[in-house]
Design a protein around this motif. Structure first.
Motif: not given
Length: 121
Positions: A33, A52, A54-58, A71, A73
């Motif tokens: 994270s 997190n 995987r990038g799913q939750t901010q 974000s 990438k």
């Protein structure tokens, strides 16, 4: 072992925008994270945002929610900062955390040297 480099800071007027970048280089872990913290002169380092592994939750501090967007990438993590105000002036630090505690606002052990953000009136 772990290199963390923040960039993108600068001087802007109130209401302006900046986009911070964080590059992490390490072979110690691949899933982590990432959090952003900031520290103003005379103040403790405070949590700003996190994402997190995987990038799913901010996650956001109340002071920046709706203005900042985190974000990721590839190997980079970004912090888009809009509608900046003088209270946002601070050194911003990136904090990758393989334990994931940063999503709860808890700082980890890996840090870069920070990037200065200055917002004028």
């Amino acid at each position: 072992q772990v290199q963390v480099i923040e960039s993108g800071g600068g001087l802007v007027q109130a209401g302006g925008s900046l986009r911070l970048s964080c590059e992490v280089s390490t072979s110690a872990f691949s899933a982590y994270s990432v959090g952003w913290f900031r520290q103003a002169p005379g103040k403790e380092r405070e949590f700003v945002a996190a994402i997190n592994w995987r990038g799913q939750t901010q996650f956001y501090a109340d002071s920046v929610r709706g203005r900042f967007t985190i974000s990721r990438k590839g190997s980079a993590t970004y912090l888009q900062m809009n509608r900046l105000n003088p209270a946002d002036t601070a050194v911003y630090y990136c904090n990758p955390d393989p334990k994931g505690a940063v999503v709860a606002g808890k700082p980890g052990e890996y840090w870069g040297q920070g990037t200065q953000v200055t917002v004028s009136s």
